[in-house]
Design an enzyme around this catalytic site. Structure first.
Site, PDB file in Angstrom:
ATOM      1  N   ARG A 159       0.710  -1.301   0.256  1.00 25.13           N
ATOM      2  CA  ARG A 159      -0.512   0.032  -0.200  1.00 25.13           C
ATOM      3  C   ARG A 159       0.740   1.553   0.204  1.00 25.13           C
ATOM      4  NH1 ARG A 159      -4.682   0.986   4.219  1.00 25.13           N
ATOM      5  NH2 ARG A 159      -3.355   1.340   5.942  1.00 25.13           N
ATOM      6  N   ASP A 441      -3.927   3.396  14.207  1.00 26.11           N
ATOM      7  CA  ASP A 441      -3.337   4.197  13.167  1.00 26.11           C
ATOM      8  C   ASP A 441      -3.212   5.477  12.631  1.00 26.11           C
ATOM      9  OD1 ASP A 441      -5.092   4.137  12.011  1.00 26.11           O
ATOM     10  OD2 ASP A 441      -4.220   1.848  10.334  1.00 26.11           O
TER      11      ASP A 441
END
Ligand SMILES: CC(=O)SCCNC(=O)CCNC(=O)[C@H](O)C(C)(C)COP(=O)(O)OP(=O)(O)OC[C@H]1O[C@@H](n2cnc3c(N)ncnc32)[C@H](O)[C@@H]1OP(=O)(O)O
Ligand SMILES: O=CC(=O)O
Length: 536
Positions: A159, A441
Site C-alpha cells: 500500500r 493508526d
C-alpha cells in the site's frame, strides 16, 4: 529533469536508490506530477462545495458505465484468488517476517496508515521487501529471538502512501516528489520481476481515493510503468480502498477505470468515517456519537459495505472486508472479549458476501480464517453471491443522522488521549500502536481529532451534562499531556509537546485541516536536511 537525494544514504540504501530506479521515479514524476496536483485541487473545490450544503450523488455522466452489465474486471491473478485472511502492518524487518509467516493469505505491506513516513521507514521498508523476496531477511534480535521466513508465506500487496502526501527525501527539479509514486515506483522497479519469477506479481492497495478520476490516474501510472519496464499491461493488480464517502458513489466507475488491473475493492471503514466527518462535519445532521458507537452495523456503514459487495461481485471483483480494531491482549478476560468481537465482525462480513477480510495482528489470523473457512467451504471466494437483494440509495449512504449513540465525557477524553498518543508515536517514527487494547493508526487518529473538532464546532451536548467547549478540551489535553510526559527525558517531552500542538492546530481551529499528516510531515518528519545531497 534533475533529481536530488536529500535523505541520508544509510547502510544499503544505495541498493534501493540506484540511478536506474531514480530515473524511473523521475519519469513517473515528469509524466504525472501535474495531474496529481490538479486532482488535489479538485478535492479542495469539492470540499468547498460540500461546505455550501451540496451533497454527493451517483454521477449522471457515468450512468452508462453503471447500466452496462457486460464489463468485468480481469480474473484474479496468481496469489490473489483466495484472500480469506489478509494481515496488515508496517514494513519494518520484524513485522515483515512475522506478517509473511502469520498464516494469512495476503500481507498488506503498509507505507500508509501504519507507517510514520520517516526516511528510514520509507527506504528501509523497500529494502526489507527486496530482502524478503530474496529470502535474506532472517535475523536475530537483541533478545536472541530468531526471525526466519517459513516455507508458506503470504502474498505481498504493497500500500503506497496516498496522493495527498509528498516525499521530502527525494526532490525533482528542487521540489519534493509524490510519495505515492515513490512507494509504488521503488517497489515496482525492484520487485516486479522478483515477484513474477516467484509465480506471483506486483500487487498494490490504493488508499484514500476520492473519485474515479483518481483511479484513472493510477491506471495511467500502471500503463506507463509497465511499458517503461517492459511488463505486459495487466501485470500490475490493485485493490482500491473505498474509504472516502465520495468514492462510495463511484465504486463501479473505479472498478471500470482500473478493470485491466483491478483486484477488487476493500471496505476501509476507519478512513471512511474520517471522510464523512471531514466532508460534512459542519452540518448538524452529520454529528456522530462517540467513536465506539460508530460500528459497522449503523445504517450508513452497513449501506456502504453492502453496496461494495454487490458492486464487486457484479463485476467479478473480490470484496475484502475491513479492520476490526480489537487486538489480542495478555489479559485473558480482555483477550476473550477482543476475540469474540473480531469473530462477530468477521462473521458479519462473511455472511454479507465478502471474500475475505483484514486483521491487524497475527493472533487474529486464526479467528478470521475459521469464520471464512466455514462460510466458503471448499470455494476460494464467494464471487457467485451477487447480492441482488441489496438496494442502496444515495440517501442510505448519507443517513448519518440515523446513527444511534451519545457523545460522552469519556468519549471526548478518549479521542484527545488517542490522538495525542498516536501523534506522539508517529513523530517518533511509529505509525501503528496498541492503545487501550485497540489498534490505532493514522486513520483512527484522524477520526479522533476530527470528532473533537466536530463536537466543538457544534457545541455538542454531553450525555453526562454540559457540552463540548474549547476550555473542556484544552483542560483534558493538558491532563493527558502531563500523564504522557511524566518521567520522560527532554527529547521525549518535546516530542509529546509537539504532538499536543499538532492536535491544537488540527482539532481546535476554525477550519478542519484535510489531514494531520500533511502539515505534521512538512514540519516534523522526513530526511535530515543537513545531509550531503546526491545529484543525478
Ligand atoms: C485503518 C487501517 O488502515 S488498518 C491497517 C493499518 N494498520 C495496521 O496495519 C496495524 C497493524 N498492527 C500493528 O501494527 C500491531 O499489531 C500493533 C502496533 C497494533 C500492536 O503491536 P504490538 O504492540 O507489537 O503487539 P504484540 O506485542 O501483541 O505483538 C506480538 C507479536 O506479534 C507481532 N505483530 C503484531 N502485529 C503484527 C502485524 N500486524 N504484522 C506482523 N507482526 C505483528 C509483533 O511484532 C510481536 O512479535 P514478536 O513476538 O516477534 O516480538
Ligand atoms: O485503511 C483502512 C481503514 O479502515 O481506514
Amino acid at each position: 529533469m534533475r533529481y536530488e537525494i536529500i535523505g541520508p544514504l544509510a547502510d544499503r540504501f544505495d541498493e534501493v536508490l540506484t540511478p536506474e530506479a531514480l530515473a524511473f521515479l523521475v519519469a513517473l514524476d515528469s509524466e504525472f506530477a501535474a495531474r496529481r496536483v490538479a486532482l488535489l485541487d479538485t478535492r479542495r473545490a469539492r470540499r468547498a462545495r460540500y461546505a455550501t450544503g451540496q451533497l454527493p450523488d451517483f454521477l449522471p455522466e457515468t450512468a452508462h458505465i453503471r447500466a452496462d452489465p457486460s464489463w468485468r474486471v480481469a480474473p484474479p491473478a496468481p496469489g490473489l484468488v483466495d484472500r480469506r485472511v489478509e494481515i496488515t502492518g508496517p514494513t519494518d524487518r520484524k513485522m515483515t517476517v512475522n506478517a509473511l509467516n502469520s498464516g494469512a493469505r495476503v500481507w498488506l505491506a503498509d507505507f500508509e496508515d501504519a507507517t510514520a513516513p520517516t526516511w528510514h521507514n520509507v527506504i528501509g521498508g523497500q529494502l526489507n521487501l527486496i530482502d524478503a523476496l530474496d529470502r535474506r531477511i532472517d535475523f536475530t534480535d537483541a533478545r536472541g529471538k530468531r526471525y526466519a521466513l517459513g516455507d508458506q508465506v503470504a502474498t505481498i500487496v504493497v500500500r503506497p502512501r496516498g496522493w495527498h502526501l509528498v516525499e521530502k527525501g527525494i526532490a525533482v527539479d528542487g521540489r519534493p516528489i509524490s510519495a505515492s509514486l515513490v512507494d509504488f515506483g521503488l517497489y515496482l522497479y525492484h520487485c516486479a520481476r522478483r515477484q513474477l519469477d516467484a509465480g506471483s506479481g506486483p500487487y498494490f492497495y490504493l488508499p484514500k481515493l476520492e473519485t474515479h478520476r483518481e483511479a484513472r490516474l493510477w491506471n495511467d501510472v500502471f500503463v506507463f510503468a509497465q511499458h517503461y519496464l517492459g511488463l505486459p499491461v495487466g501485470t500490475i493488480r490493485a485493490t482500491t480502498l473505498i474509504e472516502t464517502i465520495t468514492a462510495a458513489f463511484e465504486m463501479e466507475e473505479i472498478l471500470y477505470e482500473l478493470r485491466e488491473h483491478s483486484a477488487g475493492l476493500n471496505a476501509g471503514r476507519w478512513d471512511y468515517i474520517f471522510s464523512v466527518i471531514k466532508n460534512f462535519g459542519q452540518w448538524p445532521d452529520f454529528v456522530l456519537p462517540d467513536r465506539s458507537d460508530v460500528t459497522m452495523t449503523v445504517p450508513f456503514m452497513r449501506a456502504y459495505t453492502e453496496l461494495l459487495v454487490q458492486t464487486c461481485h457484479r463485476r467479478g471483483a473480490h470484496a475484502i472486508g475491513g479492520m476490526a480494531a480489537f487486538i489480542p491482549s495478555r489479559d485473558p478476560a480482555v483477550n476473550e472479549t477482543a476475540l469474540a468481537r473480531v469473530r462477530a465482525d468477521k462473521q458479519r462480513e462473511a455472511d454479507g458476501g465478502f471474500d475475505g477480510s483484514w486483521v491487524a495482528h497475527p493472533g487474529l489470523v486464526g479467528v478470521c480464517r475459521e469464520v471464512f473457512d466455514a462460510t466458503l467451504d471448499d470455494r476460494p471466494h464467494q464471487l457467485d453471491r451477487l447480492r441482488d437483494d441489496v438496494q442502496v440509495t444515495a440517501a442510505d449512504l448519507l443517513a448519518v443522522d440515523k446513527t444511534p449513540g451519545q457523545v460522552t465525557a469519556v468519549g471526548v477524553r478518549s479521542n484527545v488521549a488517542v490522538a495525542l498518543r498516536y501523534v506522539d508515536a508517529w513523530l517518533g517514527g511509529t505509525g501503528a500502536v496498541a492503545l487501550w487494547n485497540l489498534m490505532e493508526d493514522a486513520a483512527t487518529a484522524e477520526i479522533a481529532r476530527c470528532q473533537v473538532w466536530q463536537w466543538l464546532h457544534h457545541g455538542t451536548p454531553l450525555a453526562d451534562g454540559g457540552c463540548v467547549t474549547e476550555d473542556l478540551v484544552r483542560s483534558i489535553l493538558a491532563e493527558e499531556l502531563a500523564a504522557l510526559t511524566e518521567g520522560r527525558d527532554d527529547t521525549a517531552r518535546e516530542r509529546a509537546e509537539a504532538a499536543a500542538r499538532i492536535f491544537e492546530d488540527t482539532a481546535l481551529g476554525e477550519d478542519l485541516p484535510a489531514f494531520f499528516t500533511t502539515d505534521a510531515y512538512a514540519r516534523h518528519l522526513g530526511p535530515s536536511h543537513g545531509a550531503r545531497p546526491q545529484q543525478g
